[in-house]
Design a protein around this motif. Structure first.
Motif, mmCIF file in Angstrom:
data_model
loop_
_atom_site.group_PDB
_atom_site.id
_atom_site.type_symbol
_atom_site.label_atom_id
_atom_site.label_comp_id
_atom_site.label_asym_id
_atom_site.label_seq_id
_atom_site.Cartn_x
_atom_site.Cartn_y
_atom_site.Cartn_z
ATOM 1 N N LEU A 15 3.471 9.641 -7.901
ATOM 2 C CA LEU A 15 3.813 10.045 -6.539
ATOM 3 C C LEU A 15 4.646 11.324 -6.575
ATOM 4 O O LEU A 15 5.429 11.539 -7.498
ATOM 5 C CB LEU A 15 4.590 8.939 -5.836
ATOM 6 C CG LEU A 15 3.868 7.595 -5.701
ATOM 7 C CD1 LEU A 15 4.833 6.527 -5.207
ATOM 8 C CD2 LEU A 15 2.689 7.715 -4.739
ATOM 9 N N HIS A 75 0.818 -1.220 0.000
ATOM 10 C CA HIS A 75 0.000 0.000 0.000
ATOM 11 C C HIS A 75 0.849 1.266 0.000
ATOM 12 O O HIS A 75 0.641 2.198 0.791
ATOM 13 C CB HIS A 75 -0.969 -0.004 1.181
ATOM 14 C CG HIS A 75 -2.027 -1.066 1.082
ATOM 15 N ND1 HIS A 75 -1.866 -2.321 1.632
ATOM 16 C CD2 HIS A 75 -3.241 -1.067 0.479
ATOM 17 C CE1 HIS A 75 -2.952 -3.049 1.385
ATOM 18 N NE2 HIS A 75 -3.802 -2.313 0.675
ATOM 19 N N LEU A 76 1.790 1.291 -0.910
ATOM 20 C CA LEU A 76 2.746 2.389 -1.010
ATOM 21 C C LEU A 76 2.071 3.758 -1.099
ATOM 22 O O LEU A 76 2.435 4.692 -0.386
ATOM 23 C CB LEU A 76 3.636 2.144 -2.233
ATOM 24 C CG LEU A 76 4.515 3.285 -2.741
ATOM 25 C CD1 LEU A 76 5.448 3.761 -1.654
ATOM 26 C CD2 LEU A 76 5.290 2.819 -3.964
ATOM 27 N N SER A 77 1.102 3.884 -1.970
ATOM 28 C CA SER A 77 0.461 5.187 -2.184
ATOM 29 C C SER A 77 -0.207 5.708 -0.918
ATOM 30 O O SER A 77 -0.189 6.914 -0.641
ATOM 31 C CB SER A 77 -0.565 5.094 -3.313
ATOM 32 O OG SER A 77 0.066 4.774 -4.540
ATOM 33 N N TRP A 84 2.630 7.192 1.455
ATOM 34 C CA TRP A 84 3.666 8.052 0.868
ATOM 35 C C TRP A 84 3.893 9.325 1.693
ATOM 36 O O TRP A 84 5.024 9.647 2.056
ATOM 37 C CB TRP A 84 3.280 8.392 -0.565
ATOM 38 C CG TRP A 84 4.336 9.050 -1.378
ATOM 39 C CD1 TRP A 84 4.335 10.337 -1.841
ATOM 40 C CD2 TRP A 84 5.550 8.466 -1.859
ATOM 41 N NE1 TRP A 84 5.463 10.588 -2.583
ATOM 42 C CE2 TRP A 84 6.230 9.444 -2.606
ATOM 43 C CE3 TRP A 84 6.130 7.200 -1.729
ATOM 44 C CZ2 TRP A 84 7.461 9.212 -3.223
ATOM 45 C CZ3 TRP A 84 7.343 6.960 -2.346
ATOM 46 C CH2 TRP A 84 7.994 7.957 -3.075
ATOM 47 N N ASP A 87 3.838 -1.723 -5.871
ATOM 48 C CA ASP A 87 3.514 -0.831 -6.984
ATOM 49 C C ASP A 87 2.583 0.293 -6.516
ATOM 50 O O ASP A 87 1.580 0.033 -5.851
ATOM 51 C CB ASP A 87 2.816 -1.596 -8.113
ATOM 52 C CG ASP A 87 3.716 -2.643 -8.727
ATOM 53 O OD1 ASP A 87 4.943 -2.447 -8.712
ATOM 54 O OD2 ASP A 87 3.190 -3.663 -9.210
ATOM 55 N N PRO A 88 2.881 1.537 -6.864
ATOM 56 C CA PRO A 88 1.990 2.635 -6.477
ATOM 57 C C PRO A 88 0.706 2.618 -7.298
ATOM 58 O O PRO A 88 0.671 2.104 -8.422
ATOM 59 C CB PRO A 88 2.819 3.883 -6.781
ATOM 60 C CG PRO A 88 3.750 3.458 -7.877
ATOM 61 C CD PRO A 88 4.070 2.016 -7.609
#
Length: 337
Positions: free
Chosen positions: A252, A224-226, A229, A247-248
């Motif tokens: 970003l 859950h990169l996005s 961030w 993966d976003p």
């Protein structure tokens, strides 16, 4: 030989997505070895590749293998018939959801001795990814207790990669803060060795402050990169480092990290084999190091579920479980008893 095919773009819930096929046993050449697959595992990579493959294509997935060498190419000198090895697959070969699989001998290692086949199969992708991220991308020292007084935040600590990152970071002496959102996953992170566990669904900045910390030295974001961030830009120390594998969801804003001069890097376990990099053999070297850590009881398998038999139904079950967002640890599939 029996193989399980996955139809590109097919939903895991659809039984037509997975099918069984009898194929020809391949012959190894050059640096190649032919392996009889004893056990395999499933990774988020498998589900992502299934969905990214064109609907007109079918592929044999599977990037974790524990197996026995049954034949070798004429340039192979380090392995012989009967050797027990483990390795990550690579894109140019069909995957481990099959009875037999080709591999590049430079990318494999002797399997750890103190594990079952199912446990061994859970290590390659997850543990290699964690090791490479910590010691090559974040540049921590790969030695016991060599990084004391350093802190790392591992976002998504209960998954396969997170489970191994916690253990490796603790072995290397870091103070580990892992994130988890359920009691079950929080307990799992503590069992893996995390010093602290915080909830990534709540305000992580406040929770870090409650631990009497202002910033963390590094962050390993596995999921859950996005969503995280902006929070990562607040939590990371000036001149700190962040490694990413997820993966976003979209573009970003890198500017969030500019004033802190943060180093941001990606970890992709298959980069060396995908691009035939000069350090290709590093893949086998790292797996050999990991086997030593396993056999000396420094790290252990994140195995939590085992399926028995190479069938389309079992592969479907594994994909559905992987996509459920409730997976703790890793699943293994016994191919050959």
């Amino acid at each position: 030989m029996l193989q399980i095919l996955a139809r590109g773009g097919g939903d895991a819930i659809n039984e037509e997505t997975f099918s069984e096929k009898l194929g020809t046993v391949p012959t190894p050449h050059g640096h190649e070895i032919l392996v009889k697959v004893q056990a395999t595992s499933i990774n988020p990579l498998d589900t992502k590749l299934r969905m990214r493959t064109p609907s007109s294509e079918q592929i044999v997935l599977g990037y974790d293998t524990s197996g026995i060498v049954v034949d070798t190419g004429d340039e192979v000198t380090h392995y012989k018939k009967g050797d027990h090895i483990y390795f990550m697959g690579q894109a140019k070969y069909a995957g481990s959801f099959a009875q037999y699989q080709l591999a590049d001998a430079r990318t494999v290692a002797f399997a750890p001795k103190n594990c079952s086949e199912a446990e061994t199969a859970t290590f390659p992708v997850a543990t290699f990814t964690a090791y490479d991220a910590l010691f090559n991308r974040l540049e921590y020292i790969s030695a016991a207790n060599a990084n004391t007084e350093k802190t790392i935040l591992i976002i998504g600590g209960a998954g396969g990669v997170g489970s191994m990152a916690i253990q490796l970071a603790k072995w290397a002496g870091l103070t580990v803060i892992a994130t988890a959102s359920r009691e079950e996953t929080a307990d799992w992170c503590r069992d893996m060795g995390a010093d602290y566990v915080i909830n990534h669904h709540n305000n992580m900045m406040e929770q870090i402050r409650e631990l009497d910390m202002h910033w963390v030295n590094s962050i390993f974001c596995t999921t859950h990169l996005s969503d995280h961030w902006g929070t990562m830009s607040e939590l990371i120390e000036p001149q700190g480092a962040i490694v990413l594998i997820d993966d976003p969801a979209g573009p970003l804003d890198l500017r969030l990290f500019k004033t802190k001069s943060v180093r941001i890097c990606w970890e992709f376990a298959l980069v060396r084999t995908m691009y035939d990099t000069p350090d290709l053999q590093m893949q086998g070297f790292i797996l050999a190091k990991i086997a030593q850590l396993i056999d000396s009881f420094q790290i252990r398998s994140p195995l939590t579920e085992t399926l028995y038999g190479l069938t389309a139904k079992n592969i479907q079950k594994a994909h559905l479980r992987q996509e459920s967002n409730t997976m703790v640890g890793k699943q293994a599939i016994i191919i050959s008893p």
